[in-house]
Design an enzyme around this catalytic site. Structure first.
Site, mmCIF file in Angstrom:
data_model
loop_
_atom_site.group_PDB
_atom_site.id
_atom_site.type_symbol
_atom_site.label_atom_id
_atom_site.label_comp_id
_atom_site.label_asym_id
_atom_site.label_seq_id
_atom_site.Cartn_x
_atom_site.Cartn_y
_atom_site.Cartn_z
ATOM 1 N N GLY A 72 0.836 -1.205 0.000
ATOM 2 C CA GLY A 72 0.000 0.000 0.000
ATOM 3 C C GLY A 72 0.859 1.238 0.000
ATOM 4 O O GLY A 72 2.058 1.174 -0.298
ATOM 5 N N ASN A 73 0.292 2.363 0.309
ATOM 6 C CA ASN A 73 1.068 3.597 0.421
ATOM 7 C C ASN A 73 0.479 4.469 1.512
ATOM 8 O O ASN A 73 -0.550 4.142 2.087
ATOM 9 C CB ASN A 73 1.145 4.317 -0.932
ATOM 10 C CG ASN A 73 -0.226 4.695 -1.445
ATOM 11 O OD1 ASN A 73 -0.915 5.501 -0.828
ATOM 12 N ND2 ASN A 73 -0.641 4.106 -2.561
ATOM 13 N N ARG A 74 1.148 5.581 1.802
ATOM 14 C CA ARG A 74 0.791 6.392 2.975
ATOM 15 C C ARG A 74 -0.280 7.443 2.709
ATOM 16 O O ARG A 74 -0.485 8.322 3.522
ATOM 17 C CB ARG A 74 2.032 7.106 3.510
ATOM 18 C CG ARG A 74 3.063 6.191 4.079
ATOM 19 C CD ARG A 74 4.195 7.012 4.678
ATOM 20 N NE ARG A 74 5.410 6.234 4.773
ATOM 21 C CZ ARG A 74 5.654 5.361 5.728
ATOM 22 N NH1 ARG A 74 4.756 5.152 6.673
ATOM 23 N NH2 ARG A 74 6.773 4.680 5.748
ATOM 24 N N SER A 75 -0.953 7.368 1.585
ATOM 25 C CA SER A 75 -1.999 8.367 1.322
ATOM 26 C C SER A 75 -3.088 8.275 2.391
ATOM 27 O O SER A 75 -3.520 7.189 2.754
ATOM 28 C CB SER A 75 -2.603 8.099 -0.065
ATOM 29 O OG SER A 75 -3.845 8.767 -0.174
ATOM 30 N N ALA A 133 -4.214 7.765 -4.661
ATOM 31 C CA ALA A 133 -2.839 7.326 -4.879
ATOM 32 C C ALA A 133 -2.913 5.847 -5.256
ATOM 33 O O ALA A 133 -2.745 4.960 -4.416
ATOM 34 C CB ALA A 133 -2.020 7.538 -3.621
#
Ligand code: CTP
Length: 402
Positions: A209-212, A276
């Site tokens: 995943g990502n930090r959005s 994102a």
């Protein structure tokens, strides 16, 4: 700041412990230059003193009809006001609002009001979650009432949970925004917004995943809604919530987001693609959790490219559709943003720079530049994402009338 100068705000108070916070709201409104009148339900007198409110507003607080008075004069309040704000809204008054019951002066004013109505509910968590309350809330939204979300925390009952009235500052912000868009510039238009990260599974428990946080996209969705659009939000995993009245479709992966967004975009006038989205996903998802006693190594992951939602919608857009994308660049920012505008056939690209402190992912603030396909350019300094969302929606409105 007197940004509400000459604005006429009618405050309605109903029976709830949160009524003490409305005193602060009234003060904030008066400091902002607004003219404020207060109307209360008879039982709300148990929670807050009309004397405090009449002293603050320098106007009589209306509760009941005194003898010799004309009912019609008071009912005119709903015509006088630019906005009727009911805070706190009890479940009892909510129920009367949706059934159209007119058993006191407050209800007569509500039912004859011609101005927009904003409500900030406050109740105990169980009452808030009761299907009757939720059903009434949906009906109120359908009737055109704008509903602020409730907060989580200590409740009047002594329990902790959902149901707290929004804070006075949050209500003030919503009031300011609604009045700014008094003419509902986006009324009758449909907008779809993507927001948040995507989670791409590796096995049943792990993902990439990502930090959005989803904050930027949700802020834009809220502004589009306040400007009168009918908004659908396709939201990846995020703990944040949009305003009530925005239809939210929850998704996990880029593929799910693509499948949810594309058919909605076909029927929309505006698409804002702020998610994102992971560009790649693991080619293979293990059906069982990968255990560490499998030789103490994690298998290599090969990746497949995900569909590009913005690009698909951009390339397939009709002339009457406005497509807004985001770009996150670390070098040659402007020329890369312009390239993205062209390659994704977007109407507008919002460039955020990773080089600036306080800007971007996981932050509450951002620095952006907006480029459009008609040659327009604008740059905005470090601001809260909620404030930038206002500029983005204004840019969309201007673009559509260019
Ligand atoms: N986007 C999308 N679907 C994808 C990937 C991106 O809709 N699968 C959208 C994003 O929501 C955003 C824009 O495309 O509006 C970002 O473009 P992208 O090509 O991902 O660029 P960057 O993330 O800036 O990075 P890079 O140029 O390195 O690919």
């Amino acid at each position: 700041m007197h940004h509400l100068r000459h604005k006429k705000i009618l405050i309605g108070i109903t029976a709830s412990i949160a009524a003490y916070k409305t005193i602060l709201l009234v003060r904030l409104l008066i400091k902002s230059g607004a003219e404020v009148r207060v109307i209360m339900t008879p039982s709300s007198r148990e929670f807050v003193s009309p004397l405090v409110l009449s002293t603050l507003t320098r106007h009589e607080v209306l509760i009941e009809l005194a003898s010799q008075e004309l009912w019609a004069n008071h009912v005119m309040l709903g015509r006088w006001a630019d906005l009727f704000v009911i805070a706190p809204l009890s479940c009892n008054t909510l129920s009367k609002m949706v059934s159209g019951q007119c058993d006191n002066l407050f209800m007569a004013v509500y039912l004859s009001a011609t101005c927009p109505v904003l409500v900030s509910p406050a109740m105990d968590e169980d009452m808030w979650k009761h299907p009757a309350t939720q059903r009434n809330l949906l009906q109120a939204i359908e009737d055109g009432v704008k509903v602020l979300p409730v907060g989580y925390g200590e409740l009047g009952s002594g329990l902790t949970g959902e149901g707290r009235m929004a804070e006075p500052e949050e209500i003030l912000q919503a009031i300011t925004r609604i009045l700014a868009y008094k003419h509902n510039p986006l009324a009758g238009l449909k907008a779809v917004v993507t927001a948040g990260p995507t989670y791409e599974p590796i096995d049943p428990v792990r993902f990439i995943g990502n930090r959005s946080s989803g904050l930027m996209g949700i802020s834009v969705a809220n502004e589009l809604f306040l400007a009168g659009a009918d908004v659908q939000l396709v939201l990846g995993p995020s703990v944040l919530k949009p305003l009530n009245g925005i239809e939210t479709i929850r998704v996990q992966t880029a593929n799910d987001m693509f499948d949810a967004t594309v058919p909605l975009f076909e029927k929309a006038d505006i698409g804002v693609f702020s998610a994102a989205v992971a560009d790649f996903r693991p080619a293979e998802v293990y059906s069982q959790k990968w255990k560490k006693d499998n030789g103490g190594v994690f298998p290599g992951i090969s990746f497949k490219e995900n569909p590009d939602i913005l690009k698909h919608c951009g390339l397939n857009k009709r002339k009457d559709q406005t497509v807004v994308g985001f770009a996150l660049e670390t070098e040659n920012e402007e020329s890369n943003a312009l390239k993205k505008l062209e390659s994704k056939n977007a109407s507008m690209i919002i460039l955020n720079s990773l080089n600036d402190a306080g800007a971007g992912f996981g932050e509450e603030t951002n620095i952006i530049s907006i480029f459009d396909d008609k040659g327009g350019q604008a740059k905005f300094s470090l601001q809260l994402k909620s404030e930038l969302a206002v500029h983005i929606v204004e840019a969309i409105i201007n673009y559509r009338t260019k």
